[in-house]
Motif scaffolding. Sequence first.
Motif, PDB file in Angstrom:
ATOM      1  N   MET A 113       0.836  -1.203   0.000  1.00  0.00           N
ATOM      2  CA  MET A 113       0.000   0.000   0.000  1.00  0.00           C
ATOM      3  C   MET A 113       0.872   1.255   0.000  1.00  0.00           C
ATOM      4  O   MET A 113       0.562   2.236  -0.683  1.00  0.00           O
ATOM      5  CB  MET A 113      -0.931  -0.001   1.207  1.00  0.00           C
ATOM      6  N   ALA A 114       1.956   1.223   0.755  1.00  0.00           N
ATOM      7  CA  ALA A 114       2.884   2.368   0.768  1.00  0.00           C
ATOM      8  C   ALA A 114       3.478   2.578  -0.622  1.00  0.00           C
ATOM      9  O   ALA A 114       3.561   3.705  -1.118  1.00  0.00           O
ATOM     10  CB  ALA A 114       3.988   2.139   1.796  1.00  0.00           C
ATOM     11  N   LEU A 115       3.877   1.469  -1.273  1.00  0.00           N
ATOM     12  CA  LEU A 115       4.489   1.565  -2.604  1.00  0.00           C
ATOM     13  C   LEU A 115       3.472   1.936  -3.676  1.00  0.00           C
ATOM     14  O   LEU A 115       3.819   2.552  -4.689  1.00  0.00           O
ATOM     15  CB  LEU A 115       5.167   0.243  -2.955  1.00  0.00           C
ATOM     16  N   LYS A 116       2.215   1.575  -3.455  1.00  0.00           N
ATOM     17  CA  LYS A 116       1.164   1.967  -4.400  1.00  0.00           C
ATOM     18  C   LYS A 116       1.013   3.480  -4.415  1.00  0.00           C
ATOM     19  O   LYS A 116       0.751   4.087  -5.466  1.00  0.00           O
ATOM     20  CB  LYS A 116      -0.160   1.301  -3.999  1.00  0.00           C
ATOM     21  N   ARG A 117       1.196   4.106  -3.277  1.00  0.00           N
ATOM     22  CA  ARG A 117       1.074   5.564  -3.174  1.00  0.00           C
ATOM     23  C   ARG A 117       2.389   6.279  -3.512  1.00  0.00           C
ATOM     24  O   ARG A 117       2.370   7.430  -3.935  1.00  0.00           O
ATOM     25  CB  ARG A 117       0.607   5.953  -1.764  1.00  0.00           C
ATOM     26  N   GLN A 118       3.507   5.569  -3.304  1.00  0.00           N
ATOM     27  CA  GLN A 118       4.812   6.168  -3.636  1.00  0.00           C
ATOM     28  C   GLN A 118       5.741   5.036  -4.050  1.00  0.00           C
ATOM     29  O   GLN A 118       6.407   4.415  -3.220  1.00  0.00           O
ATOM     30  CB  GLN A 118       5.387   6.931  -2.434  1.00  0.00           C
ATOM     31  N   ASN A 119       5.769   4.742  -5.353  1.00  0.00           N
ATOM     32  CA  ASN A 119       6.418   3.521  -5.823  1.00  0.00           C
ATOM     33  C   ASN A 119       7.941   3.543  -5.738  1.00  0.00           C
ATOM     34  O   ASN A 119       8.584   2.517  -5.938  1.00  0.00           O
ATOM     35  CB  ASN A 119       5.980   3.193  -7.258  1.00  0.00           C
ATOM     36  N   ASN A 120       8.530   4.692  -5.458  1.00  0.00           N
ATOM     37  CA  ASN A 120       9.991   4.769  -5.354  1.00  0.00           C
ATOM     38  C   ASN A 120      10.471   4.887  -3.911  1.00  0.00           C
ATOM     39  O   ASN A 120      11.605   5.308  -3.660  1.00  0.00           O
ATOM     40  CB  ASN A 120      10.527   5.941  -6.178  1.00  0.00           C
ATOM     41  N   LEU A 121       9.623   4.527  -2.968  1.00  0.00           N
ATOM     42  CA  LEU A 121       9.988   4.610  -1.549  1.00  0.00           C
ATOM     43  C   LEU A 121      10.926   3.443  -1.211  1.00  0.00           C
ATOM     44  O   LEU A 121      10.492   2.296  -1.048  1.00  0.00           O
ATOM     45  CB  LEU A 121       8.737   4.569  -0.668  1.00  0.00           C
ATOM     46  N   LEU A 122      12.219   3.729  -1.102  1.00  0.00           N
ATOM     47  CA  LEU A 122      13.221   2.683  -0.946  1.00  0.00           C
ATOM     48  C   LEU A 122      13.033   1.884   0.340  1.00  0.00           C
ATOM     49  O   LEU A 122      13.221   0.663   0.354  1.00  0.00           O
ATOM     50  CB  LEU A 122      14.626   3.302  -0.971  1.00  0.00           C
ATOM     51  N   ASP A 123      12.671   2.559   1.424  1.00  0.00           N
ATOM     52  CA  ASP A 123      12.494   1.853   2.695  1.00  0.00           C
ATOM     53  C   ASP A 123      11.372   0.820   2.594  1.00  0.00           C
ATOM     54  O   ASP A 123      11.480  -0.273   3.159  1.00  0.00           O
ATOM     55  CB  ASP A 123      12.192   2.844   3.821  1.00  0.00           C
ATOM     56  N   ALA A 124      10.316   1.158   1.873  1.00  0.00           N
ATOM     57  CA  ALA A 124       9.206   0.215   1.696  1.00  0.00           C
ATOM     58  C   ALA A 124       9.619  -0.928   0.779  1.00  0.00           C
ATOM     59  O   ALA A 124       9.229  -2.084   0.999  1.00  0.00           O
ATOM     60  CB  ALA A 124       7.977   0.931   1.146  1.00  0.00           C
ATOM     61  N   GLN A 125      10.405  -0.642  -0.245  1.00  0.00           N
ATOM     62  CA  GLN A 125      10.912  -1.700  -1.125  1.00  0.00           C
ATOM     63  C   GLN A 125      11.782  -2.671  -0.324  1.00  0.00           C
ATOM     64  O   GLN A 125      11.652  -3.894  -0.456  1.00  0.00           O
ATOM     65  CB  GLN A 125      11.726  -1.092  -2.272  1.00  0.00           C
ATOM     66  N   TYR A 126      12.639  -2.101   0.509  1.00  0.00           N
ATOM     67  CA  TYR A 126      13.504  -2.944   1.338  1.00  0.00           C
ATOM     68  C   TYR A 126      12.672  -3.759   2.338  1.00  0.00           C
ATOM     69  O   TYR A 126      12.897  -4.964   2.512  1.00  0.00           O
ATOM     70  CB  TYR A 126      14.522  -2.083   2.080  1.00  0.00           C
ATOM     71  N   GLY A 127      11.712  -3.107   2.973  1.00  0.00           N
ATOM     72  CA  GLY A 127      10.861  -3.810   3.937  1.00  0.00           C
ATOM     73  C   GLY A 127      10.090  -4.943   3.292  1.00  0.00           C
ATOM     74  O   GLY A 127       9.977  -6.038   3.856  1.00  0.00           O
ATOM     75  N   LEU A 128       9.570  -4.706   2.093  1.00  0.00           N
ATOM     76  CA  LEU A 128       8.826  -5.746   1.386  1.00  0.00           C
ATOM     77  C   LEU A 128       9.756  -6.893   1.000  1.00  0.00           C
ATOM     78  O   LEU A 128       9.404  -8.074   1.157  1.00  0.00           O
ATOM     79  CB  LEU A 128       8.158  -5.152   0.144  1.00  0.00           C
ATOM     80  N   GLY A 129      10.954  -6.558   0.514  1.00  0.00           N
ATOM     81  CA  GLY A 129      11.916  -7.599   0.158  1.00  0.00           C
ATOM     82  C   GLY A 129      12.300  -8.453   1.352  1.00  0.00           C
ATOM     83  O   GLY A 129      12.366  -9.687   1.266  1.00  0.00           O
ATOM     84  N   LEU A 130      12.543  -7.813   2.487  1.00  0.00           N
ATOM     85  CA  LEU A 130      12.914  -8.537   3.699  1.00  0.00           C
ATOM     86  C   LEU A 130      11.762  -9.430   4.168  1.00  0.00           C
ATOM     87  O   LEU A 130      11.980 -10.560   4.610  1.00  0.00           O
ATOM     88  CB  LEU A 130      13.303  -7.547   4.792  1.00  0.00           C
ATOM     89  N   THR A 131      10.530  -8.931   4.048  1.00  0.00           N
ATOM     90  CA  THR A 131       9.371  -9.741   4.436  1.00  0.00           C
ATOM     91  C   THR A 131       9.256 -10.970   3.554  1.00  0.00           C
ATOM     92  O   THR A 131       8.974 -12.075   4.039  1.00  0.00           O
ATOM     93  CB  THR A 131       8.082  -8.904   4.344  1.00  0.00           C
ATOM     94  N   TYR A 132       9.474 -10.811   2.260  1.00  0.00           N
ATOM     95  CA  TYR A 132       9.452 -11.964   1.357  1.00  0.00           C
ATOM     96  C   TYR A 132      10.505 -13.000   1.764  1.00  0.00           C
ATOM     97  O   TYR A 132      10.249 -14.211   1.727  1.00  0.00           O
ATOM     98  CB  TYR A 132       9.709 -11.526  -0.079  1.00  0.00           C
ATOM     99  N   ILE A 133      11.702 -12.536   2.138  1.00  0.00           N
ATOM    100  CA  ILE A 133      12.746 -13.467   2.582  1.00  0.00           C
ATOM    101  C   ILE A 133      12.278 -14.225   3.821  1.00  0.00           C
ATOM    102  O   ILE A 133      12.469 -15.441   3.940  1.00  0.00           O
ATOM    103  CB  ILE A 133      14.064 -12.713   2.887  1.00  0.00           C
ATOM    104  N   LYS A 134      11.647 -13.506   4.756  1.00  0.00           N
ATOM    105  CA  LYS A 134      11.134 -14.143   5.975  1.00  0.00           C
ATOM    106  C   LYS A 134      10.064 -15.195   5.639  1.00  0.00           C
ATOM    107  O   LYS A 134       9.931 -16.202   6.335  1.00  0.00           O
ATOM    108  CB  LYS A 134      10.524 -13.086   6.907  1.00  0.00           C
ATOM    109  N   GLN A 135       9.307 -14.950   4.567  1.00  0.00           N
ATOM    110  CA  GLN A 135       8.260 -15.888   4.141  1.00  0.00           C
ATOM    111  C   GLN A 135       8.812 -17.012   3.269  1.00  0.00           C
ATOM    112  O   GLN A 135       8.056 -17.845   2.796  1.00  0.00           O
ATOM    113  CB  GLN A 135       7.178 -15.146   3.348  1.00  0.00           C
ATOM    114  N   GLN A 136      10.105 -17.023   3.056  1.00  0.00           N
ATOM    115  CA  GLN A 136      10.775 -17.981   2.179  1.00  0.00           C
ATOM    116  C   GLN A 136      10.334 -17.824   0.718  1.00  0.00           C
ATOM    117  O   GLN A 136      10.436 -18.754  -0.073  1.00  0.00           O
ATOM    118  CB  GLN A 136      10.552 -19.424   2.662  1.00  0.00           C
ATOM    119  N   ARG A 137       9.916 -16.630   0.374  1.00  0.00           N
ATOM    120  CA  ARG A 137       9.616 -16.292  -1.020  1.00  0.00           C
ATOM    121  C   ARG A 137      10.876 -15.625  -1.583  1.00  0.00           C
ATOM    122  O   ARG A 137      10.927 -14.437  -1.860  1.00  0.00           O
ATOM    123  CB  ARG A 137       8.392 -15.366  -1.087  1.00  0.00           C
ATOM    124  N   TYR A 138      11.913 -16.453  -1.720  1.00  0.00           N
ATOM    125  CA  TYR A 138      13.259 -15.920  -1.918  1.00  0.00           C
ATOM    126  C   TYR A 138      13.432 -15.155  -3.230  1.00  0.00           C
ATOM    127  O   TYR A 138      14.084 -14.113  -3.254  1.00  0.00           O
ATOM    128  CB  TYR A 138      14.284 -17.050  -1.813  1.00  0.00           C
TER     129      TYR A 138
END
Length: 204
Positions: free
Chosen positions: A52-77
Motif C-alpha cells: 500500500m505504501a508503494l502503491k502511493r509512492q512507488n519509489n519509496l526505498l524503505d518500503a521496497q527494502y521492507g517488502l523484500g525482507l518480508t518476502y525473505i522471511k516468508q521464504q519467497r526468496y
Amino acid sequence: LSVIIIVSLVGGIGGFFWFRQRKNFLVLTHYNNGVSYLETGEYPKAVEEFRMALKRQNNLLDAQYGLGLTYIKQQRYHEGIEMLNTAVKEMPPNAIAYYNLGRGYINVGNLDEARRALENAVNINPKIKEIHFNLARVFQEKGNIEQAKRHCQNALKLDSNYIKAKEYLDYLSEIRYMRPVNLAAIRQALMNFDQNDTEFMVKL
C-alpha cells in the motif's frame, strides 16, 4: 476580478499542499504499519502494508527494502531477492541490506551472487559477525576451506562466545581437503567403466 483570481489561486495551492501532505501521511502510516507487522512476525499483513505504501509512492526505498525482507522471511526468496536488489542499488551503502540479500541468494543456491552480496556487506561494515559466518558457509560450499576458516575466525574475534562459529570452525578443521564436486565427470566415469573390473567396483 483580480481579487477573485488571487483568492482562487491561493485556495488551489492550499488544496494541493493539503492533498500532498495527506498522501505523505498515508504513505508513512502504511510503511510504519508494515514495519510493526514485520517485527511481530505477521508477514502477510506486513506485505499488504508495504504494498500500500508503494502503491502511493512507488519509489519509496524503505518500503521496497521492507517488502523484500518480508518476502525473505516468508521464504519467497526469488521475490525477496528482486525487491532487495532494487533497493540496495538506490539506497546508501548498507551492510545489513546486502547481508539479507546474501541470505536470499544462499537459500536459492546461487553461491556466486551470495558471495558478492556478502562481500559488499563486509566491506561496508567488517564488524558484523553474522556476515563473516555466512561468508564462511559460502566459501565452504564452494570448496575454499581456508577462506571459510578465516571468516569463522573473524566472527570469533568479534564475539569469542559465538557458538555457531565455534562449532563450524571445529567442523572445518576436520576437513583435510575439499573441492567442488564435478557431477558431469562422475556421470561420464560411471557410463564408461568396465562392469567386470572388480578392483574398480571395490574402490567405488
